[in-house]
Design a protein around this motif. Structure first.
Motif, PDB file in Angstrom:
ATOM      1  N   THR A   1       0.833  -1.209   0.000  1.00  0.00           N
ATOM      2  CA  THR A   1       0.000   0.000   0.000  1.00  0.00           C
ATOM      3  C   THR A   1       0.861   1.250   0.000  1.00  0.00           C
ATOM      4  N   VAL A   2       1.869   1.275   0.857  1.00  0.00           N
ATOM      5  CA  VAL A   2       2.757   2.444   0.918  1.00  0.00           C
ATOM      6  C   VAL A   2       3.505   2.618  -0.398  1.00  0.00           C
ATOM      7  N   CYS A   3       4.012   1.523  -0.944  1.00  0.00           N
ATOM      8  CA  CYS A   3       4.738   1.612  -2.217  1.00  0.00           C
ATOM      9  C   CYS A   3       3.816   2.050  -3.355  1.00  0.00           C
ATOM     10  N   GLY A   4       2.564   1.572  -3.358  1.00  0.00           N
ATOM     11  CA  GLY A   4       1.631   1.964  -4.412  1.00  0.00           C
ATOM     12  C   GLY A   4       1.294   3.446  -4.358  1.00  0.00           C
ATOM     13  N   VAL A   5       1.039   3.952  -3.156  1.00  0.00           N
ATOM     14  CA  VAL A   5       0.735   5.384  -3.028  1.00  0.00           C
ATOM     15  C   VAL A   5       1.937   6.232  -3.415  1.00  0.00           C
ATOM     16  N   GLY A   6       3.116   5.812  -2.954  1.00  0.00           N
ATOM     17  CA  GLY A   6       4.327   6.555  -3.316  1.00  0.00           C
ATOM     18  C   GLY A   6       4.614   6.517  -4.801  1.00  0.00           C
ATOM     19  N   CYS A   7       4.375   5.358  -5.419  1.00  0.00           N
ATOM     20  CA  CYS A   7       4.604   5.232  -6.863  1.00  0.00           C
ATOM     21  C   CYS A   7       3.652   6.128  -7.646  1.00  0.00           C
ATOM     22  N   ALA A   8       2.380   6.142  -7.271  1.00  0.00           N
ATOM     23  CA  ALA A   8       1.408   6.988  -7.970  1.00  0.00           C
ATOM     24  C   ALA A   8       1.774   8.470  -7.834  1.00  0.00           C
ATOM     25  N   PHE A   9       2.149   8.883  -6.636  1.00  0.00           N
ATOM     26  CA  PHE A   9       2.512  10.288  -6.444  1.00  0.00           C
ATOM     27  C   PHE A   9       3.734  10.662  -7.275  1.00  0.00           C
ATOM     28  N   CYS A  10       4.742   9.804  -7.259  1.00  0.00           N
ATOM     29  CA  CYS A  10       5.970  10.112  -8.003  1.00  0.00           C
ATOM     30  C   CYS A  10       5.728  10.135  -9.505  1.00  0.00           C
ATOM     31  N   LEU A  11       4.890   9.224 -10.005  1.00  0.00           N
ATOM     32  CA  LEU A  11       4.601   9.217 -11.436  1.00  0.00           C
ATOM     33  C   LEU A  11       3.864  10.488 -11.864  1.00  0.00           C
ATOM     34  N   VAL A  12       2.855  10.855 -11.091  1.00  0.00           N
ATOM     35  CA  VAL A  12       2.086  12.056 -11.456  1.00  0.00           C
ATOM     36  C   VAL A  12       2.953  13.299 -11.360  1.00  0.00           C
ATOM     37  N   ARG A  13       3.715  13.390 -10.300  1.00  0.00           N
ATOM     38  CA  ARG A  13       4.548  14.593 -10.116  1.00  0.00           C
ATOM     39  C   ARG A  13       5.665  14.672 -11.150  1.00  0.00           C
ATOM     40  N   SER A  14       6.249  13.534 -11.508  1.00  0.00           N
ATOM     41  CA  SER A  14       7.366  13.559 -12.445  1.00  0.00           C
ATOM     42  C   SER A  14       6.913  13.883 -13.868  1.00  0.00           C
ATOM     43  N   THR A  15       5.682  13.560 -14.223  1.00  0.00           N
ATOM     44  CA  THR A  15       5.189  13.829 -15.584  1.00  0.00           C
ATOM     45  C   THR A  15       4.217  15.015 -15.637  1.00  0.00           C
ATOM     46  N   TRP A  16       4.119  15.747 -14.550  1.00  0.00           N
ATOM     47  CA  TRP A  16       3.212  16.892 -14.539  1.00  0.00           C
ATOM     48  C   TRP A  16       3.636  17.952 -15.556  1.00  0.00           C
ATOM     49  N   GLY A  17       4.912  18.103 -15.781  1.00  0.00           N
ATOM     50  CA  GLY A  17       5.395  19.075 -16.758  1.00  0.00           C
ATOM     51  C   GLY A  17       5.074  18.686 -18.182  1.00  0.00           C
TER      52      GLY A  17
ATOM     53  N   PHE B   1      -2.585  18.494 -15.689  1.00  0.00           N
ATOM     54  CA  PHE B   1      -3.646  17.889 -14.883  1.00  0.00           C
ATOM     55  C   PHE B   1      -4.184  16.593 -15.490  1.00  0.00           C
ATOM     56  N   LEU B   2      -3.786  16.273 -16.732  1.00  0.00           N
ATOM     57  CA  LEU B   2      -4.170  14.995 -17.325  1.00  0.00           C
ATOM     58  C   LEU B   2      -3.301  13.824 -16.855  1.00  0.00           C
ATOM     59  N   SER B   3      -2.241  14.126 -16.136  1.00  0.00           N
ATOM     60  CA  SER B   3      -1.328  13.068 -15.679  1.00  0.00           C
ATOM     61  C   SER B   3      -2.028  12.021 -14.814  1.00  0.00           C
ATOM     62  N   PRO B   4      -2.848  12.409 -13.803  1.00  0.00           N
ATOM     63  CA  PRO B   4      -3.532  11.366 -13.011  1.00  0.00           C
ATOM     64  C   PRO B   4      -4.466  10.500 -13.851  1.00  0.00           C
ATOM     65  N   LEU B   5      -5.168  11.123 -14.827  1.00  0.00           N
ATOM     66  CA  LEU B   5      -6.077  10.361 -15.677  1.00  0.00           C
ATOM     67  C   LEU B   5      -5.317   9.372 -16.554  1.00  0.00           C
ATOM     68  N   ILE B   6      -4.223   9.825 -17.142  1.00  0.00           N
ATOM     69  CA  ILE B   6      -3.436   8.959 -18.027  1.00  0.00           C
ATOM     70  C   ILE B   6      -2.862   7.778 -17.254  1.00  0.00           C
ATOM     71  N   TRP B   7      -2.257   8.062 -16.099  1.00  0.00           N
ATOM     72  CA  TRP B   7      -1.666   6.979 -15.321  1.00  0.00           C
ATOM     73  C   TRP B   7      -2.730   6.049 -14.741  1.00  0.00           C
ATOM     74  N   GLY B   8      -3.901   6.605 -14.435  1.00  0.00           N
ATOM     75  CA  GLY B   8      -4.979   5.748 -13.945  1.00  0.00           C
ATOM     76  C   GLY B   8      -5.439   4.739 -14.983  1.00  0.00           C
ATOM     77  N   VAL B   9      -5.607   5.201 -16.221  1.00  0.00           N
ATOM     78  CA  VAL B   9      -6.022   4.285 -17.292  1.00  0.00           C
ATOM     79  C   VAL B   9      -4.933   3.259 -17.578  1.00  0.00           C
ATOM     80  N   GLU B  10      -3.679   3.684 -17.582  1.00  0.00           N
ATOM     81  CA  GLU B  10      -2.582   2.750 -17.835  1.00  0.00           C
ATOM     82  C   GLU B  10      -2.478   1.705 -16.720  1.00  0.00           C
ATOM     83  N   PHE B  11      -2.696   2.144 -15.496  1.00  0.00           N
ATOM     84  CA  PHE B  11      -2.634   1.189 -14.383  1.00  0.00           C
ATOM     85  C   PHE B  11      -3.770   0.164 -14.478  1.00  0.00           C
ATOM     86  N   LEU B  12      -4.974   0.623 -14.802  1.00  0.00           N
ATOM     87  CA  LEU B  12      -6.088  -0.314 -14.938  1.00  0.00           C
ATOM     88  C   LEU B  12      -5.857  -1.296 -16.082  1.00  0.00           C
TER      89      LEU B  12
END
Length: 200
Positions: A157-173, A177-188
């Motif tokens: 759980t801790v690793c998953g939350v940390g991974c999601a935060f790091c992915l969104v933050r690293s690709t925010w540039g 704001f589409l970063s969470p949506l893109i990573w969410g679809v890719e994860f699913l």
């Protein structure tokens, strides 16, 4: 004389009753104490096969699904996989992650490390425990894991939350704001890909 006889007979009767009561009390006190459940008389005899002890890490058999239910699950999983592939193609995901200068590389590398840790732990739970150790987790998997390896799920759980935060933050540039949506679809899409792996 009649009165004396009546008094004597009543005295003997009272004495005999007292002695009989004392004997019954002594007999009951000499018996060993046995605790009996209140519902023992309502229990039905069990068959020899039902008295066999099962392993504490073995779950009851999972009810089988119908062909229509299995087909529906596969179609939904296939839909998410196709959506993830189309989105990855539209956003040029592989080339963007490898070559884009707008990605924060330290956070992205940390996200990859956390993702690898989660992947290893997932293979430990879904492949190593049931296939090698022999611990079946067909129905109540979380309950079995909490007994056999209680720290794995919190770590994942801790690793998953940390991974999601790091992915969104690293690709925010790159995607904003589409970063969470893109990573969410890719994860699913990656998650539903496990429906087509036989041993998972």
């Amino acid at each position: 004389r009649t009165r004396i006889n009546i008094h004597t007979i009543s005295s003997h009767t009272h004495t005999h009753t007292t002695i009989h009561t004392q004997n019954i009390y002594k007999t009951n006190m000499s018996r060993p104490y046995r605790r009996v459940a209140s519902d023992d008389s309502h229990k039905l005899p069990t068959s020899p096969t039902s008295s066999t002890s099962s392993s504490p890490f073995t779950s009851p058999p999972k009810p089988t699904k119908t062909k229509a239910e299995r087909l529906s699950d596969k179609l939904q999983a296939l839909g998410w996989i196709i959506a993830a592939l189309l989105l990855a193609y539209a956003t040029s995901l592989p080339s963007t992650l490898l070559t884009s200068p707008l990605i924060l590389r330290p956070l992205f590398h940390l996200a990859i490390i956390l993702f690898c840790i989660n992947t290893i732990l997932m293979l430990y739970l879904t492949v190593y425990l049931p296939k090698i150790v022999g611990i079946t987790t067909t129905d109540d998997a979380s309950g079995v894991w909490n007994v056999y390896c209680p720290r794995v799920i919190p770590i994942m759980t801790v690793c998953g939350v940390g991974c999601a935060f790091c992915l969104v933050r690293s690709t925010w540039g790159v995607w904003g704001f589409l970063s969470p949506l893109i990573w969410g679809v890719e994860f699913l899409g990656l998650l539903f890909l496990t429906h087509f792996i036989p041993w998972l």
